[in-house]
Design a protein around this motif. Structure first.
Motif, PDB file in Angstrom:
ATOM      1  N   ASP A 153      20.434 110.549  92.763  1.00  0.00           N
ATOM      2  CA  ASP A 153      21.894 110.703  92.736  1.00  0.00           C
ATOM      3  C   ASP A 153      22.438 111.053  94.121  1.00  0.00           C
ATOM      4  O   ASP A 153      23.486 110.553  94.531  1.00  0.00           O
ATOM      5  CB  ASP A 153      22.307 111.815  91.772  1.00  0.00           C
TER       6      ASP A 153
ATOM      7  N   ALA B 222      21.082 110.326  96.998  1.00  0.00           N
ATOM      8  CA  ALA B 222      20.976 109.118  97.829  1.00  0.00           C
ATOM      9  C   ALA B 222      22.141 108.177  97.552  1.00  0.00           C
ATOM     10  O   ALA B 222      22.777 107.670  98.494  1.00  0.00           O
ATOM     11  CB  ALA B 222      19.642 108.423  97.587  1.00  0.00           C
ATOM     12  N   LYS B 223      22.437 107.953  96.278  1.00  0.00           N
ATOM     13  CA  LYS B 223      23.546 107.061  95.917  1.00  0.00           C
ATOM     14  C   LYS B 223      24.876 107.594  96.430  1.00  0.00           C
ATOM     15  O   LYS B 223      25.674 106.852  96.991  1.00  0.00           O
ATOM     16  CB  LYS B 223      23.612 106.877  94.405  1.00  0.00           C
ATOM     17  N   GLN B 224      25.116 108.886  96.215  1.00  0.00           N
ATOM     18  CA  GLN B 224      26.395 109.468  96.622  1.00  0.00           C
ATOM     19  C   GLN B 224      26.594 109.401  98.131  1.00  0.00           C
ATOM     20  O   GLN B 224      27.696 109.150  98.608  1.00  0.00           O
ATOM     21  CB  GLN B 224      26.525 110.911  96.154  1.00  0.00           C
ATOM     22  N   LEU B 225      25.521 109.612  98.872  1.00  0.00           N
ATOM     23  CA  LEU B 225      25.633 109.628 100.334  1.00  0.00           C
ATOM     24  C   LEU B 225      25.415 108.249 100.948  1.00  0.00           C
ATOM     25  O   LEU B 225      25.595 108.087 102.161  1.00  0.00           O
ATOM     26  CB  LEU B 225      24.644 110.630 100.929  1.00  0.00           C
ATOM     27  N   GLY B 226      25.010 107.268 100.145  1.00  0.00           N
ATOM     28  CA  GLY B 226      24.779 105.920 100.657  1.00  0.00           C
ATOM     29  C   GLY B 226      23.591 105.834 101.596  1.00  0.00           C
ATOM     30  O   GLY B 226      23.628 105.132 102.605  1.00  0.00           O
ATOM     31  N   ILE B 227      22.527 106.573 101.250  1.00  0.00           N
ATOM     32  CA  ILE B 227      21.322 106.580 102.076  1.00  0.00           C
ATOM     33  C   ILE B 227      20.120 106.204 101.220  1.00  0.00           C
ATOM     34  O   ILE B 227      20.193 106.232  99.987  1.00  0.00           O
ATOM     35  CB  ILE B 227      21.093 107.961 102.753  1.00  0.00           C
ATOM     36  N   ASP B 228      19.021 105.850 101.875  1.00  0.00           N
ATOM     37  CA  ASP B 228      17.787 105.538 101.161  1.00  0.00           C
ATOM     38  C   ASP B 228      17.272 106.784 100.449  1.00  0.00           C
ATOM     39  O   ASP B 228      17.441 107.906 100.937  1.00  0.00           O
ATOM     40  CB  ASP B 228      16.706 105.030 102.116  1.00  0.00           C
ATOM     41  N   GLU B 229      16.612 106.563  99.324  1.00  0.00           N
ATOM     42  CA  GLU B 229      16.100 107.682  98.547  1.00  0.00           C
ATOM     43  C   GLU B 229      15.064 108.497  99.321  1.00  0.00           C
ATOM     44  O   GLU B 229      15.024 109.725  99.204  1.00  0.00           O
ATOM     45  CB  GLU B 229      15.513 107.183  97.223  1.00  0.00           C
TER      46      GLU B 229
ATOM     47  N   GLU C 299      16.343 109.457 110.562  1.00  0.00           N
ATOM     48  CA  GLU C 299      17.559 109.200 109.792  1.00  0.00           C
ATOM     49  C   GLU C 299      18.168 110.474 109.227  1.00  0.00           C
ATOM     50  O   GLU C 299      19.330 110.486 108.830  1.00  0.00           O
ATOM     51  CB  GLU C 299      17.282 108.232 108.633  1.00  0.00           C
TER      52      GLU C 299
ATOM     53  N   LYS D 114      25.879 117.433 104.456  1.00  0.00           N
ATOM     54  CA  LYS D 114      26.346 116.899 103.178  1.00  0.00           C
ATOM     55  C   LYS D 114      25.424 117.292 102.021  1.00  0.00           C
ATOM     56  O   LYS D 114      25.881 117.457 100.893  1.00  0.00           O
ATOM     57  CB  LYS D 114      26.459 115.374 103.240  1.00  0.00           C
TER      58      LYS D 114
END
Length: 186
Positions: free
Chosen positions: A15, A17-24, A104, A112
């Motif tokens: 979740d 990763a999705k919210q921040l737009g980054i790889d898991e 990264e 965040k």
């Protein structure tokens, strides 16, 4: 480090990763940097006379069910982070990001992730310390129980943490944070 692994399992990394737009894998590494920083900050505050304040915060988070990022009050998380790190927040964020093996994981990502993870950590600590299991009922008024719980999350594995589950070398990370977390973090 079973308790550390138990706490880590409570974090909805996918979740985040999705919210921040980054790889898991980047989100997971960021969380693994944030956890010992937060727990170390909480322990430093408790050790500096802030244990009663921490116990009140735990009471507010007791029983919280935070299964996904949508369940997390990030405004509350920002307050927690500010209380834990005070005016040293930016320095701690920089140290945590600099400790990551992944380039990264930047200051921006750590900043965040902190307010997302902080309420989850407090909810987990509250449930361990204040209720739910027989081991949590041994808190006592001397405060050893909470200190032991926080210390148990930080210690007992040191550099083996890095080789066991890909997390940071807690000894090195906390050593780097030591000057930042000690005193004046309340």
């Amino acid at each position: 480090m079973a308790q550390y692994d138990d706490l880590l399992a409570q974090i909805p990394i996918g979740d985040i990763a999705k919210q921040l737009g980054i790889d898991e894998d980047v989100a997971e590494d960021a969380v693994k940097q944030v956890l010992p920083g937060l727990v170390g900050g909480l322990k430093a505050n408790a050790d500096e006379g802030g244990q009663a304040s921490l116990e009140r915060a735990l009471q507010k988070h007791q029983g919280a069910k935070l299964r996904g990022v949508s369940d997390v009050d990030t405004a509350d998380g920002e307050k927690i982070v500010k209380h834990v790190f005070g005016d040293k927040e930016d320095a701690v964020v920089s140290t945590l990001a600099g400790s990551s093996a992944k380039s990264e994981v930047t200051d921006v990502i750590i900043k965040k992730v902190l307010p997302i993870v902080a309420p989850i950590v407090l909810a987990w600590l509250a449930n361990k310390f204040l209720g739910g299991s027989s081991e949590s009922s041994s808190k006592g008024s001397s405060g050893g129980g909470l200190g032991d719980l926080l210390g148990g999350l930080l210690g007992g594995g040191g550099s083996s943490k890095s080789s066991n589950s890909g997390g940071p070398d807690l000894g090195d990370l906390l050593g780097g944070l030591g000057g930042l977390l000690g005193g004046g973090t309340k």
